[in-house]
Design a protein around this motif. Structure first.
Motif, PDB file in Angstrom:
ATOM      1  N   LEU A  76       5.685 -23.795  16.198  1.00  0.00           N
ATOM      2  CA  LEU A  76       5.903 -22.727  17.179  1.00  0.00           C
ATOM      3  C   LEU A  76       7.318 -22.169  17.097  1.00  0.00           C
ATOM      4  O   LEU A  76       7.566 -21.026  17.491  1.00  0.00           O
ATOM      5  N   ASN A  80       8.030 -16.770  16.341  1.00  0.00           N
ATOM      6  CA  ASN A  80       8.639 -15.535  16.810  1.00  0.00           C
ATOM      7  C   ASN A  80       9.973 -15.318  16.106  1.00  0.00           C
ATOM      8  O   ASN A  80      10.679 -16.279  15.769  1.00  0.00           O
ATOM      9  N   VAL A  85      12.716 -17.110  22.157  1.00  0.00           N
ATOM     10  CA  VAL A  85      11.284 -17.086  22.489  1.00  0.00           C
ATOM     11  C   VAL A  85      10.552 -18.231  21.798  1.00  0.00           C
ATOM     12  O   VAL A  85       9.697 -18.901  22.399  1.00  0.00           O
ATOM     13  N   GLY A  86      10.886 -18.495  20.527  1.00  0.00           N
ATOM     14  CA  GLY A  86      10.243 -19.589  19.797  1.00  0.00           C
ATOM     15  C   GLY A  86      10.473 -20.935  20.458  1.00  0.00           C
ATOM     16  O   GLY A  86       9.548 -21.747  20.591  1.00  0.00           O
ATOM     17  N   THR A  88      11.176 -21.382  23.598  1.00  0.00           N
ATOM     18  CA  THR A  88      10.461 -21.371  24.879  1.00  0.00           C
ATOM     19  C   THR A  88       9.016 -21.797  24.689  1.00  0.00           C
ATOM     20  O   THR A  88       8.488 -22.617  25.454  1.00  0.00           O
ATOM     21  N   TYR A  89       8.350 -21.253  23.653  1.00  0.00           N
ATOM     22  CA  TYR A  89       6.975 -21.667  23.346  1.00  0.00           C
ATOM     23  C   TYR A  89       6.927 -23.171  23.053  1.00  0.00           C
ATOM     24  O   TYR A  89       6.038 -23.884  23.520  1.00  0.00           O
ATOM     25  N   TYR A  90       7.875 -23.633  22.255  1.00  0.00           N
ATOM     26  CA  TYR A  90       7.863 -25.048  21.860  1.00  0.00           C
ATOM     27  C   TYR A  90       8.003 -25.966  23.067  1.00  0.00           C
ATOM     28  O   TYR A  90       7.210 -26.908  23.249  1.00  0.00           O
ATOM     29  N   LEU A  92       7.514 -25.326  26.150  1.00  0.00           N
ATOM     30  CA  LEU A  92       6.400 -25.188  27.086  1.00  0.00           C
ATOM     31  C   LEU A  92       5.285 -26.172  26.724  1.00  0.00           C
ATOM     32  O   LEU A  92       4.791 -26.921  27.581  1.00  0.00           O
ATOM     33  N   VAL A  93       4.896 -26.205  25.444  1.00  0.00           N
ATOM     34  CA  VAL A  93       3.862 -27.139  24.993  1.00  0.00           C
ATOM     35  C   VAL A  93       4.379 -28.575  25.067  1.00  0.00           C
ATOM     36  O   VAL A  93       3.649 -29.495  25.476  1.00  0.00           O
ATOM     37  N   LEU A 230       1.140 -13.842  19.245  1.00  0.00           N
ATOM     38  CA  LEU A 230       2.238 -14.427  20.015  1.00  0.00           C
ATOM     39  C   LEU A 230       3.590 -14.163  19.361  1.00  0.00           C
ATOM     40  O   LEU A 230       4.618 -14.161  20.032  1.00  0.00           O
ATOM     41  N   LEU A 235       8.025 -12.712  25.667  1.00  0.00           N
ATOM     42  CA  LEU A 235       7.770 -13.384  26.938  1.00  0.00           C
ATOM     43  C   LEU A 235       8.879 -13.145  27.946  1.00  0.00           C
ATOM     44  O   LEU A 235       8.641 -13.013  29.146  1.00  0.00           O
TER      45      LEU A 235
END
Length: 563
Positions: A76, A80, A85-86, A88-90, A92-93, A230, A235
């Motif tokens: 992840l 991006n 942003v990358g 943030t995705y990481y 989050l999971v 994505l 985001l």
């Protein structure tokens, strides 16, 4: 590794000492808990008891699976073009998985009362005990977090350069502690605000809802969302994104590694993410910890039913259960089997936690297979589904619920109470089993199928009614076959078994294949409406004959348990 983790946790000791926690006692309690930690079987990756490893899971298997999962999550970071942003995705999971681990493995650790026999007679304060439990949980979760975050440490070195690696290590610690404190603050607030029995119920339903959410996200999100999209989603252009803790953690990298892109809001968020674990621990020790021992004692003695008082008041009334039992099970022994199964299946928390997720899995599985297609848009796949006849498989998927109920209906943590079955002069235990089967159909299976049937009729029209009836009857045949060959115990009369034998597994697969073949035959028969109506008659007859045979089961067909 344990010593290193203890040193990491000890960074919080200066803050804790100011809140009244005895850090020397805390350190000793943590040391002893770590010694015992590896002896406790975990919910994840558990294996069958009685095997060569005596119920302990292989640490190498856990580490390999965790590393593999960490690698896929780490991808992840490259999704991006913006590192903010990358990350943030990481995270989050990452934080969702940490929260899932906490809920599945360590909810019982927080409210475990067994060590109270050792700690209560000694001068150990509420604050010290409450914080020791949270830090004990933290040490275990940190161990998993470092393994899971290791592949991402390597990936972030290629994405942001070598100087981002030590910072990312700190961000992993930050995300782990934030996950721990957010989950435990919610638990402790619940312990303060609701009754002990209600607290147990809330936690149980929260665990069920969370597991269903993860299951749905795993199966449905790849079908509903194009993952490549994505990479182009910004985001952080939405104001609500700044309320998410993963954004605060990713802000630290943006503020230090990409300082030219960071604004004052990003720096404020980075400071919040850095200070919140310390502030959360202070809040737990100062505000939530007082009275922790007293609430644990109340929880330990509140093992009864949450609505026990209501049941006592209604004991003399002719309730709905009595009406249903007398109507559906007129035989006295069958009536008793119906009542005891209904009441225990509706009350026992462990049974509900094993069975309730299956109710959500059925529509998720149906949508997963129904919307599975390449080249078509989501709307096109839905229109194709609505114009077809795949709805019949939705009822057949309900056999998954029936299987889940039947495989757990004879098991209980308190199985020794089943001595009453063997003490009573019952010549045919099949009557108890038939009452049990009628109870689970009436309590769980029939209402659920009715709800699904209403939805099917609304979407596909009244022409689906005959298919619903036939599929329901075939599902009942499956249930009786499972009850005959797989359920050899009386209701809640056997100890919990982690893994069933190979012979029963083969039998279960053969029964499932047989019903699956009937289901596909039903699907091809749907082109002739009258043929489906005619097929309902032999399905009813087969149900009646099989149920009569099931009701005649003798003690030779029952697996006896030593009480």
């Amino acid at each position: 590794m344990d010593k290193l983790l203890l040193r990491l946790v000890s960074l919080f000791y200066p803050v804790l000492a100011k809140t009244g926690v005895d850090t020397q006692q805390l350190d000793e309690i943590l040391r002893v808990k770590i010694l015992m930690d590896n002896r406790r079987p975990k919910a994840m990756f558990a294996v069958r008891k009685g095997a060569k490893n005596d119920g302990k899971q292989s640490p190498w298997l856990v580490s390999f699976v965790t590393l593999l999962m960490g690698f896929f999550i780490g991808l992840l970071l490259t999704l991006n073009q913006k590192p903010y942003v990358g990350e943030t995705y990481y995270f989050l999971v990452f934080m969702v998985l940490m929260a899932l681990t906490l809920i599945s493995d360590f909810t019982t650790v927080l409210i475990d009362t067994r060590d109270q026999f050792i700690l209560l007679p000694r001068p150990v304060s509420d604050r010290t005990i409450a914080v020791s439990r949270i830090l004990h949980i933290s040490i275990y979760v940190l161990r998993l977090a470092l393994i899971q975050g290791f592949p991402a440490l390597i990936i972030v070195g290629f994405v942001d350069g070598i100087f981002a690696v030590p910072l990312f290590f700190f961000q992993i610690l930050e995300a782990t502690f934030l996950s721990i404190f957010l989950v435990n603050v919610i638990y402790l607030l619940l312990m303060k605000s609701v009754s002990p029995q209600r607290f147990k119920d809330v936690i149980s339903y929260f665990q069920i809802a969370f597991s269903v959410m993860i299951f749905a996200a795993y199966y449905l999100l790849p079908r509903l969302i194009n993952v490549s999209v994505l990479g182009n989603v910004d985001l952080l252009s939405h104001w609500w994104a700044y309320l998410l803790p993963p954004v605060w953690i990713a802000a630290l990298n943006e503020s230090l590694i990409h300082a030219s892109h960071a604004n004052y809001i990003t720096r404020i968020l980075a400071i919040i993410g850095f200070t919140l674990p310390f502030a959360g621990l202070w809040f737990v020790a100062k505000v939530l910890a007082p009275g922790f021992n007293r609430r644990l004692a109340i929880i330990a003695t509140s093992d009864g039913n949450s609505n026990a008082g209501t049941e006592v008041k209604k004991a003399g009334k002719f309730s709905l259960i009595s009406k249903l039992a007398n109507f559906l099970a007129p035989d006295p022994i069958e009536n008793a089997g119906f009542r005891i199964t209904w009441k225990l299946a509706a009350r026992i928390r462990e049974f509900k936690m094993k069975v309730y997720p299956a109710f959500a899995y059925v529509p998720i599985y149906f949508l997963y297979f129904a919307l599975n297609g390449k080249g078509d848009s989501l709307i096109d796949r839905w229109n194709k589904l609505q114009n077809g006849h795949n709805y019949v498989f939705l009822i057949y998927l309900c056999t998954f619920i029936l299987s889940s109920i039947l495989m757990n209906i004879s098991m209980s943590e308190k199985y020794k109470s089943a001595w009453v079955y063997y003490a009573l002069p019952v010549d045919k235990p099949g009557k108890i089993l038939s009452g049990m089967y009628k109870a689970i159909i009436t309590l769980y299976f029939l209402p659920y199928c009715l709800v699904l049937s209403i939805g099917i009729v609304i979407i596909w029209g009244p022409q689906a009614i005959n298919d619903i009836i036939l599929a329901f009857l075939v599902s009942l045949i499956y249930g009786i076959l499972m009850a005959l060959f797989m359920v050899k115990g009386l209701p809640f009369s056997k100890p919990v078994i982690v893994k069933q034998g190979g012979g029963k597994m083969i039998t279960s697969l053969l029964i499932l294949a047989f019903i699956g073949a009937i289901g596909f035959g039903h699907y091809f028969l749907m082109r002739w409406e009258m043929a489906v109506w005619i097929a309902i008659i032999p399905a009813l007859l087969i149900n009646w004959l099989m149920f009569r045979y099931y009701k005649r089961q003798t003690w030779d067909n029952i697996e006896m348990t030593e009480i």
